[in-house]
Write an enzyme that holds these catalytic residues in place. Structure first.
Site, PDB file in Angstrom:
ATOM      1  N   ARG A  82       0.588  -1.097   0.179  1.00  0.00           N
ATOM      2  CA  ARG A  82       0.097   0.097   0.107  1.00  0.00           C
ATOM      3  C   ARG A  82       0.918   1.115  -0.094  1.00  0.00           C
ATOM      4  O   ARG A  82       0.595   2.049  -0.812  1.00  0.00           O
ATOM      5  CB  ARG A  82      -0.838   0.122   1.328  1.00  0.00           C
ATOM      6  CG  ARG A  82      -2.049   0.959   1.262  1.00  0.00           C
ATOM      7  CD  ARG A  82      -3.138   0.757   2.162  1.00  0.00           C
ATOM      8  NE  ARG A  82      -2.393   1.010   3.612  1.00  0.00           N
ATOM      9  CZ  ARG A  82      -3.311   0.714   4.787  1.00  0.00           C
ATOM     10  NH1 ARG A  82      -4.614   0.325   4.661  1.00  0.00           N
ATOM     11  NH2 ARG A  82      -2.773   1.061   5.937  1.00  0.00           N
ATOM     12  N   LYS A 184      -2.523   6.641   1.356  1.00  0.00           N
ATOM     13  CA  LYS A 184      -2.293   6.992   2.921  1.00  0.00           C
ATOM     14  C   LYS A 184      -1.427   8.206   2.641  1.00  0.00           C
ATOM     15  O   LYS A 184      -0.303   7.905   2.934  1.00  0.00           O
ATOM     16  CB  LYS A 184      -1.922   5.719   3.475  1.00  0.00           C
ATOM     17  CG  LYS A 184      -2.592   5.884   4.988  1.00  0.00           C
ATOM     18  CD  LYS A 184      -2.337   4.503   5.765  1.00  0.00           C
ATOM     19  CE  LYS A 184      -2.791   4.793   7.129  1.00  0.00           C
ATOM     20  NZ  LYS A 184      -3.931   4.803   7.192  1.00  0.00           N
ATOM     21  N   GLU A 220     -16.205   6.441   3.627  1.00  0.00           N
ATOM     22  CA  GLU A 220     -15.626   6.167   4.993  1.00  0.00           C
ATOM     23  C   GLU A 220     -15.822   7.327   5.828  1.00  0.00           C
ATOM     24  O   GLU A 220     -16.222   8.584   5.595  1.00  0.00           O
ATOM     25  CB  GLU A 220     -14.322   5.526   4.782  1.00  0.00           C
ATOM     26  CG  GLU A 220     -13.470   6.327   4.111  1.00  0.00           C
ATOM     27  CD  GLU A 220     -11.978   6.109   3.920  1.00  0.00           C
ATOM     28  OE1 GLU A 220     -11.550   5.025   4.785  1.00  0.00           O
ATOM     29  OE2 GLU A 220     -11.168   6.060   3.030  1.00  0.00           O
TER      30      GLU A 220
HETATM   31  C1  LIG Z   1      -5.242   4.189   7.508  1.00  0.00           C
HETATM   32  C2  LIG Z   1      -6.739   4.228   7.044  1.00  0.00           C
HETATM   33  C3  LIG Z   1      -7.684   3.324   7.458  1.00  0.00           C
HETATM   34  C4  LIG Z   1      -7.590   2.108   8.065  1.00  0.00           C
HETATM   35  O1  LIG Z   1      -6.538   1.442   7.092  1.00  0.00           O
HETATM   36  P1  LIG Z   1      -6.049  -0.008   8.358  1.00  0.00           P
HETATM   37  O2  LIG Z   1      -5.256  -0.653   7.163  1.00  0.00           O
HETATM   38  O3  LIG Z   1      -7.004  -1.028   8.472  1.00  0.00           O
HETATM   39  O4  LIG Z   1      -5.302   0.685   9.477  1.00  0.00           O
HETATM   40  C5  LIG Z   1      -8.952   3.703   6.725  1.00  0.00           C
HETATM   41  N1  LIG Z   1      -9.280   4.956   6.188  1.00  0.00           N
HETATM   42  C6  LIG Z   1      -8.575   5.690   6.037  1.00  0.00           C
HETATM   43  C7  LIG Z   1      -8.657   6.998   5.460  1.00  0.00           C
HETATM   44  C8  LIG Z   1      -7.016   5.473   6.585  1.00  0.00           C
HETATM   45  O5  LIG Z   1      -6.123   6.383   6.306  1.00  0.00           O
END
Ligand SMILES: *Cc1c(COP(=O)(O)O)cnc(C)c1O
Length: 341
Positions: A82, A184, A220
């Protein structure tokens, strides 16, 4: 190895400086060998790309002590890939995925005294990140980068018991179609700060963001993906190109199907079908799943039958199964646990 004298069960989610961090520099088109250092300070140009144009990405993961005393991390290969995707989208060099996993292992090993003991509910949070470090004033990608990993012990998420969240449907958008919602990057968080401060002022725990194009579909929150449980026990999660692909959510969907034999669906979820779900949860590394009791859409309240006192029964089962895998109480699927020592 002697553990640090920390009141593990009463730790919050804050930064605690640990002894070692990993640093590698990208210069003249290549990454150096990297090293572990005790120096927690970053020294960069006042004109560094990260400071002027926000060229920075990160990851978040945890190390756990299992029931039988091993230290493990959970699916670090997925964080590596990722982060590589995030780097490509922001025109940053990829830190090689195998080296990413090795560096995570080395950093946790060096800070083993800070990995909370089994049963404390606390964990060691791991933060890999990368940023453009050389001066950039005309808008373009930096030529030099730094990749770093630090760790910090964090307390049990549900201290004093589980409290289902109240969230609001946000009038702000998180991510544009064809934008950067799926990576991210710090930039996705900078723009969410106003929305979350405002939500807290209005008495809500989180924002539910909708798709920016039609504002009819669930995306989300600022930092966690949604899971919904239908009244007939199906697990549903929103599908969208602008959602960050949560590793926790992907793991929970696998657990639902393979361990709990539930039907799972990744599909578009419309705002006007929320009232038909039996349970709702937010998933991410920090909490695994936080139950949502109520969603407020401009004064209209959607209350889930699971209520405001406890996790819904299916959410609870998903939570227990995934944390059971992470803590070595249940057998993990091949490759999910990376043993550190
Ligand atoms: C990090 C993140 C998540 C959660 O991801 P995980 O890999 O499960 O920790 C969900 N949404 C956003 C916007 C994020 O930055």
């Amino acid at each position: 190895m002697e553990k640090k004298n920390i009141d593990w069960s009463n730790l919050g989610f804050g930064y605690v400086k640990t002894d070692y961090r990993f640093v590698s520099d990208f210069k003249d088109g290549k990454w150096d060998d990297g090293k572990m250092t005790q120096d927690d300070k970053v020294v960069i140009s006042e004109c560094a790309g990260v400071l002027q144009y926000a060229q920075t990405i990160f990851e978040g993961m945890k190390a756990y002590t299992t029931q039988d005393g091993r230290i493990v991390t959970f699916r670090p290969d997925l964080n590596a890939s990722r982060m590589a995707d995030s780097a490509r989208r922001l025109e940053m060099p990829v830190f090689p995925e195998d080296r990413f996993v090795e560096a995570v292992v080395e950093t946790v090993k060096a800070n083993a005294a800070y990995v909370p003991p089994y049963g404390s509910g606390a964990t060691l949070y791991i933060r890999p990140y990368m940023f453009g470090s050389n001066p950039v004033i005309g808008v373009k990608p930096a030529d030099e980068y730094q990749f770093r990993i630090f760790t910090t012990p964090v307390g049990p998420y549900f201290k004093g018991g589980v409290k289902p969240l109240t969230i609001r449907v946000s009038d702000f958008d998180r991510a544009a179609p064809h934008g950067t919602g799926h990576i991210k990057a710090g930039l996705n968080y900078a723009m969410s700060l106003h929305a979350i401060v405002d939500a807290h002022q209005q008495g809500y725990d989180e924002n539910m963001y909708l798709d920016a194009a039609t504002r009819t579909k669930v995306e989300e929150t600022g930092g966690a993906n949604f899971l919904f449980i239908t009244k007939d026990g199906k697990v549903v999660t929103p599908k969208s190109e602008s959602i960050l692909p949560s590793i926790t959510r992907r793991s929970l969907m696998h657990v639902a199907k393979e361990y709990l034999e539930l039907e799972v669906e990744e599909r578009e979820v419309f705002l006007d079908e929320l009232k038909d779900f039996a349970e709702c949860g937010l998933c991410g590394t920090a909490a695994v799943i936080s139950p949502v009791g109520k969603i407020v859409d401009h004064g209209k309240e959607i209350c889930f039958p699971s209520g405001m006192e406890a996790m819904g029964p299916v959410t609870q089962k998903l939570y227990e199964t995934l944390t059971g895998i992470q803590m070595g109480k249940l057998e993990a699927p091949e490759g999910w646990l990376k043993v550190i020592e």
